[in-house]
Design an enzyme around this catalytic site. Structure first.
Site, PDB file in Angstrom:
ATOM      1  N   HIS A 211      13.089 -72.480  -8.356  1.00 61.30           N
ATOM      2  CA  HIS A 211      12.433 -71.175  -8.219  1.00 61.30           C
ATOM      3  C   HIS A 211      11.009 -71.325  -7.687  1.00 61.30           C
ATOM      4  O   HIS A 211      10.063 -71.464  -8.455  1.00 61.30           O
ATOM      5  CB  HIS A 211      12.430 -70.517  -9.613  1.00 61.30           C
ATOM      6  CG  HIS A 211      12.083 -69.073  -9.625  1.00 61.30           C
ATOM      7  ND1 HIS A 211      12.653 -68.185 -10.505  1.00 61.30           N
ATOM      8  CD2 HIS A 211      11.210 -68.342  -8.885  1.00 61.30           C
ATOM      9  CE1 HIS A 211      12.155 -66.974 -10.305  1.00 61.30           C
ATOM     10  NE2 HIS A 211      11.265 -67.047  -9.330  1.00 61.30           N
TER      11      HIS A 211
ATOM     12  N   LEU B  73       7.671 -69.544  -1.422  1.00 58.86           N
ATOM     13  CA  LEU B  73       6.919 -70.213  -0.343  1.00 58.86           C
ATOM     14  C   LEU B  73       6.283 -69.218   0.624  1.00 58.86           C
ATOM     15  O   LEU B  73       5.480 -69.599   1.473  1.00 58.86           O
ATOM     16  CB  LEU B  73       7.815 -71.202   0.402  1.00 58.86           C
ATOM     17  CG  LEU B  73       8.264 -72.430  -0.408  1.00 58.86           C
ATOM     18  CD1 LEU B  73       9.196 -73.318   0.416  1.00 58.86           C
ATOM     19  CD2 LEU B  73       7.065 -73.237  -0.888  1.00 58.86           C
ATOM     20  N   ARG B  74       6.671 -67.943   0.524  1.00 57.20           N
ATOM     21  CA  ARG B  74       5.996 -66.826   1.227  1.00 57.20           C
ATOM     22  C   ARG B  74       6.168 -66.799   2.748  1.00 57.20           C
ATOM     23  O   ARG B  74       5.663 -65.877   3.387  1.00 57.20           O
ATOM     24  CB  ARG B  74       4.497 -66.782   0.911  1.00 57.20           C
ATOM     25  CG  ARG B  74       4.171 -66.671  -0.571  1.00 57.20           C
ATOM     26  CD  ARG B  74       4.587 -65.329  -1.149  1.00 57.20           C
ATOM     27  NE  ARG B  74       4.064 -65.160  -2.497  1.00 57.20           N
ATOM     28  CZ  ARG B  74       4.776 -64.691  -3.529  1.00 57.20           C
ATOM     29  NH1 ARG B  74       6.045 -64.347  -3.361  1.00 57.20           N
ATOM     30  NH2 ARG B  74       4.232 -64.557  -4.703  1.00 57.20           N
TER      31      ARG B  74
ATOM     32  N   ASN C 180      12.380 -63.440  -1.502  1.00 60.34           N
ATOM     33  CA  ASN C 180      11.561 -62.223  -1.332  1.00 60.34           C
ATOM     34  C   ASN C 180      10.430 -62.422  -0.327  1.00 60.34           C
ATOM     35  O   ASN C 180       9.263 -62.192  -0.619  1.00 60.34           O
ATOM     36  CB  ASN C 180      11.026 -61.708  -2.676  1.00 60.34           C
ATOM     37  CG  ASN C 180      10.078 -62.678  -3.371  1.00 60.34           C
ATOM     38  OD1 ASN C 180      10.072 -63.871  -3.083  1.00 60.34           O
ATOM     39  ND2 ASN C 180       9.267 -62.170  -4.287  1.00 60.34           N
TER      40      ASN C 180
ATOM     41  N   ASP D 159      15.249 -62.140  -6.815  1.00 60.49           N
ATOM     42  CA  ASP D 159      14.087 -62.355  -7.675  1.00 60.49           C
ATOM     43  C   ASP D 159      12.860 -61.566  -7.223  1.00 60.49           C
ATOM     44  O   ASP D 159      12.557 -61.476  -6.034  1.00 60.49           O
ATOM     45  CB  ASP D 159      13.717 -63.826  -7.755  1.00 60.49           C
ATOM     46  CG  ASP D 159      12.522 -64.001  -8.669  1.00 60.49           C
ATOM     47  OD1 ASP D 159      12.657 -63.718  -9.852  1.00 60.49           O
ATOM     48  OD2 ASP D 159      11.436 -64.346  -8.161  1.00 60.49           O
TER      49      ASP D 159
ATOM     50  N   ASP E 250       8.609 -70.937 -10.819  1.00 62.16           N
ATOM     51  CA  ASP E 250       8.239 -69.581 -10.371  1.00 62.16           C
ATOM     52  C   ASP E 250       6.848 -69.605  -9.718  1.00 62.16           C
ATOM     53  O   ASP E 250       6.050 -68.673  -9.890  1.00 62.16           O
ATOM     54  CB  ASP E 250       8.303 -68.552 -11.505  1.00 62.16           C
ATOM     55  CG  ASP E 250       8.314 -67.112 -10.978  1.00 62.16           C
ATOM     56  OD1 ASP E 250       8.340 -66.919  -9.739  1.00 62.16           O
ATOM     57  OD2 ASP E 250       8.294 -66.189 -11.802  1.00 62.16           O
TER      58      ASP E 250
ATOM     59  N   PRO F  62       1.738 -59.548  -9.731  1.00 62.79           N
ATOM     60  CA  PRO F  62       2.118 -60.520 -10.754  1.00 62.79           C
ATOM     61  C   PRO F  62       2.482 -61.871 -10.124  1.00 62.79           C
ATOM     62  O   PRO F  62       3.040 -61.910  -9.025  1.00 62.79           O
ATOM     63  CB  PRO F  62       3.354 -59.879 -11.394  1.00 62.79           C
ATOM     64  CG  PRO F  62       3.955 -59.045 -10.305  1.00 62.79           C
ATOM     65  CD  PRO F  62       2.821 -58.584  -9.437  1.00 62.79           C
TER      66      PRO F  62
HETATM   67  O1  DOR Z   1       5.361 -62.900 -11.377  1.00 61.53           O
HETATM   68  C1  DOR Z   1       6.215 -62.864 -10.497  1.00 61.53           C
HETATM   69  N1  DOR Z   1       5.898 -63.076  -9.211  1.00 61.53           N
HETATM   70  N2  DOR Z   1       7.479 -62.616 -10.836  1.00 61.53           N
HETATM   71  C2  DOR Z   1       8.435 -62.402  -9.912  1.00 61.53           C
HETATM   72  O2  DOR Z   1       9.547 -62.156 -10.280  1.00 61.53           O
HETATM   73  C3  DOR Z   1       8.114 -62.444  -8.482  1.00 61.53           C
HETATM   74  C4  DOR Z   1       6.914 -63.260  -8.231  1.00 61.53           C
HETATM   75  C5  DOR Z   1       6.344 -63.061  -6.854  1.00 61.53           C
HETATM   76  O3  DOR Z   1       7.091 -63.037  -5.882  1.00 61.53           O
HETATM   77  O4  DOR Z   1       5.118 -62.993  -6.747  1.00 61.53           O
HETATM   78 ZN    ZN Z   2      11.365 -63.235 -11.077  1.00 60.96          ZN
END
Ligand code: DOR
Ligand code: ZN
Length: 429
Positions: free
Chosen positions: A56, A59-60, A90, A150, A303, A321
């Site tokens: 998880h 890498l953006r 995502n 996610d 994450d 977040p």
């Molecule tokens: O804190 C988080 N950031 N939770 C997620 O599920 C996605 C992630 C993000 O892509 O920044």
């Molecule tokens: Zn998540």
């Protein structure tokens, strides 16, 4: 191809031996090995572990290269001791087609520091309405086996059921971000005494647990594999334990930050501690540590969620977040699980390498340190303690929740198929 002779390393913290890496594999393990022409690496006192595998990582790229790129994220991963990372879907565009997952996979190959394994989106655009082309992503050069929306929960139970049916046929797994969205509207932090006192809208534990309970029932019904991302509550661990005892094919991960930090961090109103799911209570931290120790939680996954300063250095409610994780994952696990006696080094290798590789169906990763196996490994100095300086991180972003914290253990070297990606604590490209 250069071969490497690692002198005096301690596999899984055991007795010191030499390891000869040749042609991408561990050619030999033994005492006083000699090899003419091999590059010698002095590993006296260092612990050797299989290369870590992250299920998880954000890498953006494509889309938010100001926060991270496949290359900068790969460098952070290698420095953290990883040899493979799953890149979450995502991105912008979302990784919901064979074209995008192949692009990410190719960027990973070009960076050449870790194996970048793309995750495919479950639904088109992460919108939760229509299934993405799961089969085409599985058949692509990227060989996708992990599918996840996610950042968003696959909230519609009928769609979730359909996704489980598809991945079953592909030998894949749905990795669920368990968050019942109708219970977390406007949520800012864990719902409890603290959120009430701080005046921040709460994210109740039940929003996570309700989805996990629903989805283990669906996975059992379909006979498909389900993986639960970033488990954060004691109740979630109980539900997973119940589901596993009934034979449901469910696996789960916990993040380093949920192993170490609590909602007390929110008292600072520093948005570096805003994350989804939120930091929970002491009792939850205790429960996820015990769940990881007894195998109810299978894996540690970072994450790793880089965000640029404008999205983090602002008012709590406006902040995005997410927090960085790759470079400090192993030190946090050493502090929370090894130094507490909850896991030994073989346990660390199991939860951070073997099990995540098995969940992702990765060949060549998560293998034991034995002759003939691919030479994916790391060398850790367990005695060094260092203070985390966000400015010194390889990630393009700076949102580390560990800034200023002293953590144990330093990754000295990482080898990917017998070639160092990190040596003397420095990335090799
Ligand atoms: O804190 C988080 N950031 N939770 C997620 O599920 C996605 C992630 C993000 O892509 O920044
Ligand atoms: Zn998540």
């Amino acid at each position: 191809m250069t071969s490497y002779l690692i002198k005096g390393a301690r596999p899984y913290g055991g007795d010191a031996v030499d390891l000869l890496l040749k042609d991408g594999r561990i050619a030999a393990i033994g005492e006083s090995l000699a090899a003419t022409g091999a590059e010698v690496v002095d590993a006296a006192g260092l612990i050797a572990l299989p290369g870590l595998v992250d299920l998880h990582t954000h890498l953006r790229e494509p889309g938010r290269e100001d926060a991270e790129t496949v290359e900068t994220g790969s460098r952070a991963a290698a420095l953290g001791g990883f040899t493979a990372v799953h890149a979450m879907a995502n991105t912008d565009p979302v990784a919901d087609t064979a074209g995008v997952v192949e692009q990410v996979w190719r960027l990973g190959q070009e960076a050449g520091l870790v194996d970048v394994v793309p995750v495919g989106a479950v639904t088109v655009g992460l919108a939760g309405e229509r299934l993405a082309e799961l089969g085409a992503m599985a058949d692509s050069a990227a060989r996708v086996r992990v599918f996840s929306d996610d950042g968003h929960c696959v909230a519609d139970p009928a769609l979730m059921r359909r996704a489980l049916e598809y991945v079953k046929a592909l030998d894949g797994v749905v990795a669920q971000h368990a968050e019942e969205p109708r219970l977390t509207v406007g949520a800012q932090m864990h719902e409890g005494d603290r959120s009430a006192r701080l005046g921040l809208t709460g994210w109740p534990a039940a929003a996570e647990e309700a989805i996990i309970a629903r989805d283990v029932l669906l996975a059992g019904h379909v006979g498909a594999r389900l993986h639960i991302c970033h488990v954060s509550t004691a109740g979630s661990v109980d539900i997973l334990r119940w589901a596993k005892a009934r034979g449901v094919q469910v696996t789960a991960e916990v993040t380093p930050h949920h192993l170490l930090l609590t909602d007390e961090c929110a008292e600072s109103y520093d948005p570096v501690f805003k994350v989804n799911p939120p930091l929970r209570t002491d009792a939850d931290v205790e429960a996820v540590r015990r769940g990881l120790a007894d195998g109810t939680i299978d894996a540690v996954a970072t994450d790793h969620a880089p965000h640029p300063v404008e999205d983090k250095e602002c008012e709590w409610a406006q902040a995005r977040p997410g927090m960085l994780g790759l470079e400090q994952a192993l030190p946090v696990v050493v502090q929370t699980m090894v130094e507490t006696g909850l896991l030994d080094w073989r346990g660390v290798a199991d939860r951070m390498s073997a099990r995540p590789a098995a969940i992702g169906r990765l060949d060549g990763h998560g293998r034991p340190l034995e002759p003939g196996e691919p030479a994916n490994l790391l060398l850790l100095d367990p005695g060094v303690r260092s203070t985390v300086d966000p400015a010194a991180l390889a990630s393009r972003s700076r949102n580390s929740p560990y800034a200023g914290r002293e953590l144990p253990g330093r990754v000295v070297a990482t080898f990917l198929r017998g070639i160092p990606t990190v040596l003397d604590g420095k990335a090799q490209r």
